[in-house]
Design an enzyme around this catalytic site. Structure first.
Site, PDB file in Angstrom:
ATOM      1  N   ASP A  66     -24.201   4.358 -20.417  1.00  0.00           N
ATOM      2  CA  ASP A  66     -23.602   5.450 -19.643  1.00  0.00           C
ATOM      3  C   ASP A  66     -24.370   6.757 -19.864  1.00  0.00           C
ATOM      4  O   ASP A  66     -23.978   7.567 -20.694  1.00  0.00           O
ATOM      5  CB  ASP A  66     -22.134   5.609 -20.075  1.00  0.00           C
ATOM      6  CG  ASP A  66     -21.363   6.597 -19.229  1.00  0.00           C
ATOM      7  OD1 ASP A  66     -21.860   7.000 -18.165  1.00  0.00           O
ATOM      8  OD2 ASP A  66     -20.259   6.974 -19.656  1.00  0.00           O
ATOM      9  N   ASP A 120     -23.898   3.400 -12.133  1.00  0.00           N
ATOM     10  CA  ASP A 120     -23.343   4.008 -13.336  1.00  0.00           C
ATOM     11  C   ASP A 120     -22.859   2.876 -14.244  1.00  0.00           C
ATOM     12  O   ASP A 120     -21.920   2.160 -13.908  1.00  0.00           O
ATOM     13  CB  ASP A 120     -22.184   4.942 -12.978  1.00  0.00           C
ATOM     14  CG  ASP A 120     -21.812   5.871 -14.125  1.00  0.00           C
ATOM     15  OD1 ASP A 120     -22.241   5.618 -15.266  1.00  0.00           O
ATOM     16  OD2 ASP A 120     -21.084   6.852 -13.878  1.00  0.00           O
ATOM     17  N   GLU A 127     -22.166  15.004 -14.561  1.00  0.00           N
ATOM     18  CA  GLU A 127     -21.165  14.053 -14.062  1.00  0.00           C
ATOM     19  C   GLU A 127     -20.023  13.905 -15.051  1.00  0.00           C
ATOM     20  O   GLU A 127     -18.849  13.809 -14.656  1.00  0.00           O
ATOM     21  CB  GLU A 127     -21.830  12.698 -13.810  1.00  0.00           C
ATOM     22  CG  GLU A 127     -20.921  11.666 -13.118  1.00  0.00           C
ATOM     23  CD  GLU A 127     -20.117  10.794 -14.084  1.00  0.00           C
ATOM     24  OE1 GLU A 127     -19.268  10.021 -13.624  1.00  0.00           O
ATOM     25  OE2 GLU A 127     -20.342  10.899 -15.318  1.00  0.00           O
ATOM     26  N   GLU A 128     -20.361  13.900 -16.341  1.00  0.00           N
ATOM     27  CA  GLU A 128     -19.339  13.705 -17.372  1.00  0.00           C
ATOM     28  C   GLU A 128     -18.371  14.883 -17.447  1.00  0.00           C
ATOM     29  O   GLU A 128     -17.298  14.758 -18.049  1.00  0.00           O
ATOM     30  CB  GLU A 128     -19.992  13.484 -18.740  1.00  0.00           C
ATOM     31  CG  GLU A 128     -20.900  12.267 -18.834  1.00  0.00           C
ATOM     32  CD  GLU A 128     -20.150  10.941 -18.847  1.00  0.00           C
ATOM     33  OE1 GLU A 128     -18.931  10.937 -18.607  1.00  0.00           O
ATOM     34  OE2 GLU A 128     -20.801   9.907 -19.087  1.00  0.00           O
TER      35      GLU A 128
END
Length: 308
Positions: free
Chosen positions: A137, A199, A171-172
C-alpha cells in the site's frame, strides 16, 4: 533477409515491453525501503518518491502534464489527528502519452503512505516513530503504474486513445490528490474515457483472486471482459465508489476499474514490507489489465452508469 531478421526479433522486442516481475521488484524495493521512511505526505522522502516516478515517466518519453513539468503541486491537510504541521506540500505526478486521439484513458495509483505513523490511519498499537513502508500500500500499485507506462509507451503501437498516467499524492489523507486533479484538471474532464486504479495489488491470494471493482460503472465493461483469460484467478465487483482514488473519478461520473488483491494482517502497519510482495503474481495481474485495456480501446467512448 533483413525483414526476416526483424520478424525474428519482434517477439523478443514485444516480450521486453510486457510487465516484468524483476522490474516490479526493483520498483517496490526502491519505494518501500526503510530509507524512504514510509513516504509520508510532506516528507522529503515523499518528494523523492515523486522524483523517482517523474524520472521514469521521462525515460518512457511521456509528455509532462502537470502545472510544473510532470508535477502538479498542491497543499494537503492532515485531518485525522492533531499535528503542528497539518498543512503539507504534496504533488501529483502526471505523464501523458499523446496518440493524437480525441479521448484519453487515465491509469493511476497513489504513491504516498503513512510515513512514521504520525499522520493517522495506522493500525499499529503504538505507531509513532515506526517506519510504515507501505510495500503493498501502495508501492505495488506504483510499480504497476510504471510498468503500464513502460508497456504502452514502448509497444510500437499507436492506440486509438491517449493515456494519462497519474501518481496521486495524499491519498492516505482522504483521496486529496485525485480530488485536487479533478478540481484542477490539466486536461478536459469531458475528454476522459475511463480510469483504471491500482491500489494494493502485491499480495495475491490464489484462494481469493484479484478483485476488479467498477464492473457496473459502464454497460461496456461486460463486452470488454468477454473471453478474457488469465493465469491468475480474478472476479468482478459492480461498485466503483470505494477503495481508492477511483472513487473520486466515479463521483465525477467517469467509468472506472479498481484492481485490488485484498486486505491482510499487515495493512497500515509497519510490517507491510517488500519481501512479502508476490511480484510474479503482480506481473500476471498487469498482463490481465493490459488485456482488458486493449479490449476496451476497441470500443467507442464509454458511457457512465451509476451503480445502485
Amino acid at each position: 533477409m533483413k525483414s526476416v531478421f526483424l520478424l525474428l526479433l519482434l517477439p523478443t522486442f514485444l516480450f521486453a515491453q510486457t510487465p516484468s516481475a524483476k522490474r516490479i521488484t526493483r520498483h517496490i524495493n526502491r519505494l518501500a525501503s526503510d530509507k524512504m521512511k514510509g513516504r509520508g505526505t510532506g516528507s522529503p522522502e515523499n518528494a523523492k518518491a515523486a522524483g523517482y516516478i517523474a524520472s521514469y515517466f521521462r525515460k518512457a518519453d511521456l509528455t509532462p502534464l502537470g502545472t510544473n513539468g510532470f508535477y502538479q503541486p498542491f497543499t494537503a491537510r492532515v485531518k485525522r489527528v492533531v499535528v503542528p504541521d497539518s498543512l503539507r506540500e504534496a504533488a501529483n505526478v502526471l505523464g501523458y502519452l499523446d496518440n493524437g486521439a480525441p479521448f484519453t484513458i487515465v491509469i493511476g495509483a497513489h504513491y504516498d503512505h503513512l510515513g512514521l505513523g504520525k499522520q493517522g490511519s495506522s493500525l499499529d498499537s503504538l505507531p509513532q516513530g515506526k517506519i510504515h513502508n507501505g510495500a503493498d500500500d501502495n508501492a505495488s500499485g506504483v510499480a504497476g503504474l510504471l510498468e503500464m507506462a513502460h508497456y504502452f509507451s514502448k509497444n510500437a503501437v499507436k492506440e486509438p486513445y491517449n493515456f494519462l498516467f497519474i501518481a496521486f499524492g495524499a491519498e492516505e489523507l482522504g483521496l486529496q490528490g485525485s480530488r485536487y486533479f479533478l478540481n484542477n484538471p490539466t486536461i478536459l474532464i469531458a475528454k476522459l474515457n475511463f480510469m483504471v486504479c491500482m491500489d494494493m495489488i502485491g499480495r495475491y491470494n490464489p484462494d481469493r483472486g484479484v478483485g476488479i471493482g467498477g464492473f457496473g460503472t459502464s454497460d461496456t465493461w461486460p463486452t470488454v471482459f468477454k473471453g478474457v483469460k488469465s493465469s491468475i484467478k480474478f472476479f468482478t465487483d459492480r461498485a466503483g465508489n470505494g477503495g481508492s482514488d477511483n472513487a473520486a473519478f466515479y463521483a465525477r461520473q467517469i467509468p472506472v476499474l479498481f484492481f485490488h488483491t485484498g486486505g491482510h494482517p499487515d495493512y497500515h502497519k509497519p510490517t507491510d514490507d517488500p519481501e512479502k510482495i508476490d511480484a510474479t503474481a503482480e506481473e500476471a495481474i498487469l498482463k490481465l489489465e493490459i488485456q482488458l485495456i486493449e479490449n476496451a480501446i476497441q470500443q467507442p467512448k464509454m458511457v457512465f452508469t451509476p451503480v445502485k
